[in-house]
Design a protein around this motif. Structure first.
Motif, PDB file in Angstrom:
ATOM      1  N   GLN A  28       0.837  -1.188   0.000  1.00 34.68           N
ATOM      2  CA  GLN A  28       0.000   0.000   0.000  1.00 34.68           C
ATOM      3  C   GLN A  28       0.876   1.243   0.000  1.00 34.68           C
ATOM      4  N   GLU A  56      -0.486   8.518   7.133  1.00 34.78           N
ATOM      5  CA  GLU A  56      -1.514   8.348   6.107  1.00 34.78           C
ATOM      6  C   GLU A  56      -2.904   8.587   6.688  1.00 34.78           C
ATOM      7  N   GLU A  57      -3.113   8.113   7.922  1.00 32.36           N
ATOM      8  CA  GLU A  57      -4.423   8.317   8.542  1.00 32.36           C
ATOM      9  C   GLU A  57      -4.679   9.789   8.819  1.00 32.36           C
ATOM     10  N   ASP A  73       3.899   6.791  10.236  1.00 26.58           N
ATOM     11  CA  ASP A  73       2.861   6.677   9.212  1.00 26.58           C
ATOM     12  C   ASP A  73       1.792   7.735   9.489  1.00 26.58           C
ATOM     13  N   ARG A  87       1.721   4.669   1.295  1.00 28.40           N
ATOM     14  CA  ARG A  87       1.447   5.365   2.546  1.00 28.40           C
ATOM     15  C   ARG A  87       2.265   6.643   2.613  1.00 28.40           C
TER      16      ARG A  87
END
Length: 789
Positions: A262, A286-287, A284, A264
């Motif tokens: 994925q 991404e969220e 990360d 990210r």
């Protein structure tokens, strides 16, 4: 004696020699004394040096005797050094001092080994009751120091060294634990972390890094130099790390990477660690990026939704500039697209609305506008009503925002005011309707306070109209109503009805008797608005009629009981003469009254047949009357039900053959089992069912008798089915089939319908806790179904 000169010379020489010898001896003695004194001083000095030295000498002879200094004794915890080695454990007054048994055993074995083999040894001992730590170094003693076979043990006070070593070990263990915890923390970190050497090559990576690059192990990733971050803007991760180390400052950047297939978004940081290398980690985000995108989408959706609202909504930032205005607000203030260009200020928005007559008319508009600008500095919401010159009524509400801005909500209340006026008209109409009702009504709120009532409400309860003007609560109202009741305690029922209608939201009712002879019935009904409606009716007339009907019904019940007792007594009275008639007829048949002719014997047989039939009818009447009166005695016993049914069928074999019928009996004693009941009365009930089926079936017909046992959740049941293919019965005939004795319509006579067989069978079966059901259709036959537990 005359000495010659030679003799004199010789004598002189001898005297001189003796004098020289004496002088020499004297000189030697003086030198020896000085040497001995010097040796004694040296020995004392050496003894003192040994006494003050950090090591004390312990001599263990071959027989176990000990030689040592008092200082050594104090190290071991004794005032005086014990004589033998095995006394170092301490005993008697010195119990608990010296060495433990394990330490003494280890020292004894080491000394014995050295005395036998000459091999040196090293030991560490801690005397009991002391904080000292002693280091022992033992070897075979020199013969000039101790007798042959002795061992000399140098004892060192190593307490400080041991403490330092223990502290060093603890610090090393703590550092090792901290390092292990740090390594474990890095290894367990959910984000990829790594460490690079000054040359930029990977040296350490954690498990999250290995998973992110889909590696097999940390060694494989480090060995192959697998990079998590791709080249960005022409710079590789190694070059970025070299730049961070060269500039001696952390470098943070946002990059995109492929993790587990994925794409990210990652926030990557490179942290220089002096000259050791560069550490890095990737978070990360991404969220967070997705959340930011969702927030922007939510804001757009919110503004699209606000455009659909019937209320006008405008948002202002901390500088009082317009950031959003929905379509409804633009229509309410008659704003044009040019008015909203370049994010106008709040003052400009009010000016544009004033030009089109969408703000209230006032004498000092500037002062009014300045007051409205003060809304931005207020910490609480503000609300105003703006009546416009064209009759429009606006409700304006402001809400301060956390960022220093303000939310403006404008609602057109013109239609609401018109609806309120209509509501007032409806309320007045409702009040007039209440006053014109025949019933007395009252409306109570959930808190028990009376809201509405009509004129009859006070009249029915015997209250003054002024008692209701203050909208009393139900508890206060009950206190005023209670004296007007025959039983004042019944006033509580009125409160319970009101409480059920308002709080429990259910309809209930009750009735009370007034002291003046009236009877009132009231019902509480929950209303949709949460209130409760109380309706009161004066049922004095209907109550009197009901009492009359109840008295008549009691008389009918008494008549029915009298009838039952009459039938029971008459049945007994009929049995006695009938028994006498049967007895005399039997005597005549046996010839005791003389020889009878053939016709006479026929007459006697007819009399006996009629007596038997009449006896059965009397038994039926007696059982039926006792059953209806609830006085039927049962002589219960263990019964083989199928054997009973088979016997009843066999007794009626002649009737079956005479009627040219086909009777099919199904079941067995094993499958049906046994029951507990009155065999005589059950046989009578089942016999009536068989007789009815035989009489109702035409010639060539078929009768089925089936007996079975069924299992159910609450136990077992026995089912008996007697069915025929006769003409059957319609619904009206079927409804009357099980009726017994009925009182006539005028109440003066007793009617009997459909004979006594089926009613009696039903009574006998129900007396055994069973049930009888008839199923019939015209042209399809009839089935009697009996179920017994």
């Amino acid at each position: 004696m005359i000495l010659t000169p030679l003799a004199m010379v010789m004598l002189g020489l001898m005297l001189a020699a003796w004098a020289l010898a004496g002088l020499r001896a004297l000189s030697f003695a003086r030198n020896s004394q000085q040497s001995a004194r010097q040796s004694q001083l040296t020995a004392e000095k050496m003894a003192r040096m040994i006494e003050e030295s950090p090591a004390q000498l312990l001599i263990v002879r071959s027989d176990g005797r000990l030689e040592g200094s008092p200082r050594l004794a104090s190290w071991l915890g004794f005032e005086n050094l014990p004589t033998y080695l095995n006394e170092l454990e301490g005993s008697g007054a010195q119990a608990g001092l010296g060495l433990s048994s394990e330490q003494l055993e280890a020292l004894g074995e080491a000394v014995l080994t050295t005395q036998r083999t000459g091999r040196p040894f090293r030991l560490s001992l801690a005397p009991r009751g002391s904080r000292r730590s002693l280091a022992l170094r033992g070897c075979l003693a020199d013969p000039q120091v101790a007798p042959a076979g002795s061992a000399q043990v140098w004892v060192f006070d190593a307490s400080d060294s041991e403490h330092q070593l223990a502290s060093a070990r603890a610090e090393a263990l703590r550092a090792k634990g901290d390092f292990a915890a740090l390594v474990g923390l890095i290894e367990a970190a959910p984000i990829p972390m790594w460490f690079r050497e000054p040359k930029g090559t990977l040296r350490l990576v954690n498990s999250a890094y290995v998973r992110a690059v889909a590696g097999q192990s940390a060694e494989q990733v480090v060995g192959e130099g697998v990079e998590l971050i791709e080249r960005v803007d022409g710079l590789s991760p190694v070059q970025v790390a070299a730049q961070a180390m060269l500039e001696r400052r952390p470098i943070e950047r946002m990059v995109a990477a492929t993790i587990n297939g994925q794409r990210r978004a990652l926030r990557v940081s490179d942290l220089p660690l002096g000259t050791e290398g560069v550490a890095g980690y990737a978070i990360d985000v991404e969220e967070m990026e997705e959340l930011s995108r969702n927030f922007r989408a939510f804001r757009e959706a919110q503004r699209s939704m606000l455009d659909l609202l019937s209320s006008g909504v405008a948002q202002f930032d901390s500088r009082r500039r317009l950031t959003f205005a929905n379509q409804t607000l633009q229509a309410l203030f008659s704003l044009r697209p040019a008015d909203l260009a370049d994010a106008p200020s709040f003052e400009r928005l009010l000016d544009a609305a004033r030009e089109r007559g969408r703000v209230p008319e006032m004498r000092d508009y500037r002062a009014w506008r300045k007051e409205r600008v003060g809304w931005f500095a207020s910490a609480a919401a503000q609300e105003e009503a703006w009546p416009l010159s064209d009759g429009t009524h606006l409700r304006v509400v402001t809400q301060p925002l956390p960022d220093g801005g303000m939310l403006l909500v404008v609602e057109d209340r013109s239609e609401t005011l018109r609806i309120a006026a209509m509501r007032d008209t409806l309320l007045r109409t409702r009040t007039a309707t209440f006053d014109s009702l025949f019933e007395a009504v009252g409306v109570f709120a959930p808190d028990g306070r009376m809201q509405l009532w009509n004129r009859l409400f006070a009249t029915v309860w015997g209250l003054e109209p002024e008692a209701l003007d203050e909208h009393p609560r139900i508890n206060d109202l009950l206190v005023k109503i209670a004296p007007s009741l025959t039983k004042p305690a019944q006033a509580k029922s009125l409160g319970e009805v009101v409480r059920a209608a308002t709080l429990e939201r259910r309809q209930t009712g009750a009735r009370v008797a007034m002291a003046d002879g009236r009877t009132l019935e009231f019902v509480g009904v929950p209303l949709p608005d949460g209130n409760g409606l109380l309706t009161i009716l004066d049922i004095t007339g209907s109550q009197k009629a009901e009492d009359a009907l109840r008295e008549r019904n009691a008389a009918l019940v008494e008549a029915d009981q009298l009838k039952t007792r009459f039938l029971a007594n008459m049945s007994y009275e009929f049995r006695t003469p009938l028994t006498s008639i049967g007895g005399f007829a039997e005597l005549l048949a046996e010839g005791l009254g003389g020889e009878l002719s053939e016709d006479g014997r026929d007459y006697v047989r007819a009399i006996l047949s009629s007596v038997e039939r009449l006896s059965d009818q009397i038994e039926n009447v007696l059982d039926l009357s006792q059953s209806e009166a609830g006085l039927l005695p049962l002589a219960r016993e263990d019964i083989d039900l199928f054997a009973m049914i088979r016997r009843l069928v066999e007794e009626r074999a002649a009737k079956v053959d005479q009627g040219q019928l086909d009777l099919d009996l199904r079941g067995s004693s094993k499958s049906v089992g046994r029951i507990w009941g009155d065999s005589r009365r059950l046989a009578r009930a089942f016999g009536h069912l068989l007789d009815n089926a035989i009489s109702a079936t035409p010639a060539g017909g078929r009768i089925l008798v089936a007996v079975s046992r069924m299992k159910e959740d609450n136990g077992e049941r026995i089912r008996l089915v007697v069915s025929d293919n006769g003409p059957g019965m319609d619904a009206a005939t079927l409804a009357r089939a099980l009726d017994g004795a009925k009182v006539s319509d005028d109440g003066t006579a007793l009617e009997r319908r459909q004979g006594l067989g089926l009613p009696l069978a039903r009574q006998l079966i129900e007396a055994h806790g069973g049930s009888l059901e008839l199923l019939s259709e015209p042209g399809e036959g009839t089935a009697a179904i009996v179920e017994l537990k």
